[in-house]
Design an enzyme around this catalytic site. Structure first.
Site, short mmCIF file in Angstrom:
data_model
loop_
_atom_site.label_atom_id
_atom_site.label_comp_id
_atom_site.label_asym_id
_atom_site.label_seq_id
_atom_site.Cartn_x
_atom_site.Cartn_y
_atom_site.Cartn_z
N ARG A 90 22.14 -7.10 -0.32
CA ARG A 90 21.58 -7.35 -1.41
C ARG A 90 20.47 -8.23 -1.83
NH1 ARG A 90 27.01 -7.19 -2.93
NH2 ARG A 90 27.60 -4.71 -3.06
N LYS A 147 5.59 -5.08 -2.28
CA LYS A 147 5.74 -3.36 -1.76
C LYS A 147 6.74 -3.49 -0.34
CE LYS A 147 2.47 -0.93 -4.63
NZ LYS A 147 1.88 0.18 -4.34
N GLU A 149 -10.55 -1.07 4.58
CA GLU A 149 -9.54 -1.60 2.75
C GLU A 149 -10.41 -3.10 2.67
OE1 GLU A 149 -7.46 -0.45 1.51
OE2 GLU A 149 -5.89 1.57 2.85
N LYS A 164 -5.99 -9.92 -3.22
CA LYS A 164 -4.98 -8.58 -3.22
C LYS A 164 -3.97 -9.73 -4.16
CE LYS A 164 -1.64 -5.51 -2.20
NZ LYS A 164 -0.71 -5.34 -1.05
N GLU A 188 2.56 -3.23 -10.66
CA GLU A 188 1.36 -2.36 -11.05
C GLU A 188 1.33 -1.16 -12.11
OE1 GLU A 188 0.73 1.50 -8.33
OE2 GLU A 188 0.37 0.04 -7.23
N ARG A 192 -4.00 -3.89 -10.99
CA ARG A 192 -3.47 -3.48 -9.58
C ARG A 192 -3.53 -2.21 -9.42
NH1 ARG A 192 1.90 -5.17 -6.42
NH2 ARG A 192 1.60 -5.02 -4.45
N ASN A 234 -5.82 0.63 -6.03
CA ASN A 234 -5.88 2.10 -4.92
C ASN A 234 -7.19 2.59 -5.39
OD1 ASN A 234 -3.69 2.40 -5.05
ND2 ASN A 234 -2.83 3.30 -7.04
N HIS A 255 -8.26 6.21 -2.79
CA HIS A 255 -6.84 6.47 -2.03
C HIS A 255 -5.98 7.82 -3.15
CE1 HIS A 255 -6.99 2.95 -0.61
NE2 HIS A 255 -5.34 3.04 -0.11
N HIS A 287 -5.14 9.98 -0.37
CA HIS A 287 -3.76 10.04 -0.24
C HIS A 287 -3.55 11.50 0.04
CE1 HIS A 287 -1.99 6.42 -1.98
NE2 HIS A 287 -2.28 6.57 -0.49
N HIS A 345 -4.65 5.78 7.95
CA HIS A 345 -5.19 5.27 6.64
C HIS A 345 -6.26 5.71 6.14
CE1 HIS A 345 -3.77 4.41 2.69
NE2 HIS A 345 -4.49 3.17 3.09
N1 LIG Z 1 3.57 -1.95 1.07
C1 LIG Z 1 1.59 -1.93 0.94
O1 LIG Z 1 1.83 -2.69 -0.06
C2 LIG Z 1 1.09 -1.71 2.24
C3 LIG Z 1 -0.56 -1.63 1.76
C4 LIG Z 1 -0.85 -0.59 2.33
C5 LIG Z 1 0.01 -0.21 3.40
N2 LIG Z 1 0.73 0.55 4.14
C6 LIG Z 1 1.20 0.74 4.92
O2 LIG Z 1 1.41 0.16 6.70
C7 LIG Z 1 1.22 1.75 7.23
C8 LIG Z 1 0.03 1.15 8.08
O3 LIG Z 1 0.29 0.36 8.53
P1 LIG Z 1 -0.89 -0.04 9.73
O4 LIG Z 1 -2.41 0.29 9.87
O5 LIG Z 1 -1.18 -1.52 9.87
O6 LIG Z 1 0.47 0.69 10.99
P2 LIG Z 1 0.89 0.26 12.07
O7 LIG Z 1 2.00 -0.52 11.01
O8 LIG Z 1 1.56 1.40 12.49
O9 LIG Z 1 -0.11 -0.29 13.35
C9 LIG Z 1 -0.69 0.70 14.34
C10 LIG Z 1 -0.56 0.78 15.64
O10 LIG Z 1 -0.90 -0.40 16.08
C11 LIG Z 1 -0.57 -0.84 16.50
N3 LIG Z 1 0.07 -3.02 16.22
C12 LIG Z 1 0.41 -3.37 15.66
N4 LIG Z 1 -0.34 -4.92 15.56
C13 LIG Z 1 -0.40 -4.60 16.49
C14 LIG Z 1 -1.35 -5.61 17.88
N5 LIG Z 1 -1.34 -6.74 17.28
N6 LIG Z 1 -1.42 -4.99 18.59
C15 LIG Z 1 -1.49 -4.24 19.43
N7 LIG Z 1 -1.08 -2.75 18.46
C16 LIG Z 1 -0.52 -3.13 17.77
C17 LIG Z 1 1.23 -0.44 16.77
O11 LIG Z 1 2.14 -0.92 17.48
C18 LIG Z 1 0.44 0.79 15.33
O12 LIG Z 1 0.61 1.72 17.05
C19 LIG Z 1 1.16 2.76 5.72
O13 LIG Z 1 2.85 3.22 5.93
C20 LIG Z 1 0.84 2.02 5.10
O14 LIG Z 1 2.04 3.02 3.89
C21 LIG Z 1 1.49 -0.45 2.85
ZN LIG Z 2 -4.36 1.48 1.27
#
Ligand SMILES: NC(=O)c1ccc[n+]([C@@H]2O[C@H](COP(=O)([O-])OP(=O)(O)OC[C@H]3O[C@@H](n4cnc5c(N)ncnc54)[C@H](O)[C@@H]3O)[C@@H](O)[C@H]2O)c1
Ligand SMILES: [Zn+2]
Length: 364
Positions: free
Chosen positions: A122, A144, A186, A228, A238, A242, A246, A249, A253, A266
Site C-alpha cells: 500500500r 505521475k 521536452e 516542472k 493537473e 500543469r 501538455n 502533446h 499523442h 515520444h
Molecule cells: N511520469 C511522467 O510525468 C512522464 C513524463 C514524460 C514521459 N513519461 C513516460 O516516459 C517514458 C519515456 O521515457 P524515456 O524516453 O526515458 O524512454 P525509456 O525509458 O524507454 O528509455 C529509452 C531507451 O534508452 C535506454 N536507456 C536509458 N538510459 C540509458 C543510458 N543512460 N544509457 C544507455 N541507454 C539508456 C533505455 O533502456 C531505453 O531503451 C514513456 O513511457 C512516457 O509515457 C512519463
Molecule cells: Zn512529453
C-alpha cells in the site's frame, strides 16, 4: 557544480539533486529517509549492465540490502504484468513496508517502478535516478506513475511523489544519440511554455549539447526541473497550470497513437506536435511567421522532425476526438502567443485543426 532544486509540496516536498557526480549522494539520501532492511532496485536490461552494480554498492553503503529487479527495456514493458513481476521479486527478496524502491533508468522504469512503489504494501517511499534526458527533465519529477493498458497509454496509475530525485549528468554519456535528441524536445517545450531565455540558450548551444558537452546541459536541465517543479507545486494533480506541460502533446499523442507508438520516439512526436500547435496558433493569428520559423529551426537544430509528409490528417483528427471523449471534455489546446508564453484554447474548430495538420504535412 551541483545544485538542489526543491519541489515544494508541503510535507511531501523533496529535493532534486542535479549535477555531474551527484549519484554519490545516494547513501546519505537513503539514510535520511529512515528506511531499513532492504531496498528494491528497479532497472532495465540496457541500463542495468551499465550502472546497477554501482548503485547496488551505494545502497549497501547506506546500510541496506539490495534486491534488484531487471525488466526488459521498452515501452511495451510498461504494463501491469511488470508490476506483478516487480512485486514478486520484492516479496522473494524480503522487502516489506519499511523498504524503499529505487528507480534507475528512463521514463519507462521510473513510471513502472514508481507505480510499483505506490502499490507495494500500500505504498513505500521511492527515489528516482533518471538516466535519459526525458526522465531527467520530465518524468522523474512530478509524481505521475503508471503503466499502459492495451486500450490506452498511461491509463492505469497513481500520483506517488518520489522522496528524492538524483539527476547525475554523467549517466547520459551512454545514452543513444536519438534518445538525447528526443529528450531535447521536452526542453524546447519548457522554453516555449515558460522561459524565453531557456529557449534562446537551447537555440544557441545545439552544437555543444549534441557534441556531448555535459556542462552545456546543466542549465537547460536545471531550468526544466525548476519549471516542472513550480508547475507541479502549484497544481499537483493537473487541474490547471500543469496542463501547460501538455504543449505539443495533444497533437503529439495523436501522432503516436496513429503510428502505433513505433514510428516516433515520444519526443519526436512532441516536436512535430509543437510545430502543429505553432501552425494552429499562426492560423488563429496568435503568433507571427517568425515564431513558427524560430520554433521549427530550433527543433531542426536537434535533428527533430518538424514536418511529416505522410501525416494522416483524418486519422489524427479521429485519434484526437477519441482522446477528447476519453477525457470527457472539450478538445483543449495549449497554444503559444510568444516564446515563453502559452494560453489554453477550447474554442478551436475541427477545420482549424485540419488546416494546421495540413500545414505540417505540406511544409515538407
Ligand atoms: N511520469 C511522467 O510525468 C512522464 C513524463 C514524460 C514521459 N513519461 C513516460 O516516459 C517514458 C519515456 O521515457 P524515456 O524516453 O526515458 O524512454 P525509456 O525509458 O524507454 O528509455 C529509452 C531507451 O534508452 C535506454 N536507456 C536509458 N538510459 C540509458 C543510458 N543512460 N544509457 C544507455 N541507454 C539508456 C533505455 O533502456 C531505453 O531503451 C514513456 O513511457 C512516457 O509515457 C512519463
Ligand atoms: Zn512529453
Amino acid at each position: 557544480m551541483a545544485v538542489i532544486i526543491t519541489v515544494a509540496l508541503g510535507e511531501r516536498s523533496y529535493p532534486i539533486h542535479l549535477g555531474a557526480g551527484v549519484l554519490d549522494r545516494l547513501p546519505e539520501t537513503l539514510r535520511g529517509l529512515g528506511v531499513k532492511g532492504a531496498a528494491g532496485l528497479v532497472t532495465d536490461d540496457n541500463v542495468g549492465p551499465l550502472y546497477a552494480a554501482r548503485v547496488e554498492g551505494l545502497i549497501r553503503e547506506a546500510g541496506l540490502r539490495c534486491v534488484t529487479h531487471v525488466m526488459p527495456a521498452g515501452e511495451e514493458q510498461k504494463r501491469l504484468t511488470a508490476i506483478e513481476a516487480i512485486c514478486g521479486t520484492f516479496l522473494d527478496g524480503g522487502l516489506d513496508r519499511s523498504s524503499v524502491v529505487v528507480a534507475l533508468g528512463g521514463g519507462v522504469v521510473g513510471d513502472v517502478a514508481g507505480f510499483a512503489a505506490s502499490a507495494f504494501m500500500r505504498g513505500v517511499p521511492f527515489v528516482q535516478i533518471p538516466t535519459t534526458v526525458v526522465a531527467q527533465v520530465d518524468s522523474s519529477v512530478g509524481g505521475k506513475t503508471g503503466v499502459n493498458h492495451p486500450r490506452g497509454k498511461n491509463t492505469i496509475g497513481a500520483f506517488h511523489q518520489p522522496r528524492a530525485v538524483i539527476i547525475d549528468l554523467n549517466l547520459l554519456r551512454t545514452l543513444p544519440d536519438r534518445e538525447l535528441r528526443a529528450g531535447m524536445a521536452e526542453v524546447i517545450k519548457h522554453g516555449v511554455i515558460a522561459d524565453a531565455d531557456l529557449f534562446a540558450y537551447v537555440e544557441r548551444h545545439s552544437a555543444a549539447i549534441l557534441g556531448g558537452d555535459l556542462e552545456a546541459l546543466v542549465y537547460p536541465i536545471r531550468r526544466s526541473c525548476e519549471i516542472k517543479a513550480a508547475v507541479v507545486a502549484a497544481d499537483e494533480t493537473e487541474q490547471g497550470p500543469r496542463a501547460n506541460l501538455n504543449y505539443g502533446h495533444t497533437f503529439g499523442h495523436a501522432f503516436e497513437a496513429v503510428t502505433g507508438y513505433g514510428h516516433f520516439l515520444h519526443g519526436e512526436a512532441v516536436a512535430v506536435g509543437m510545430c502543429a500547435a505553432g501552425a494552429l496558433a499562426r492560423l488563429l493569428d496568435m503568433v507571427d511567421d517568425a515564431f513558427v520559423a524560430r520554433q521549427r529551426a530550433c527543433c531542426a537544430a536537434y535533428g527533430l522532425p518538424t514536418v511529416w509528409p505522410e501525416l494522416p490528417v483524418e486519422a489524427t483528427i479521429a485519434a484526437m476526438r477519441k482522446d477528447k471523449k476519453a477525457r470527457a471534455g472539450a478538445l483543449k489546446f495549449v497554444l503559444p502567443c510568444a516564446i515563453g508564453q502559452v494560453v489554453h484554447r477550447t474554442d478551436v474548430t475541427e477545420d482549424q485543426v485540419r488546416a494546421a495538420l495540413e500545414a505540417v504535412r505540406a511544409s515538407a
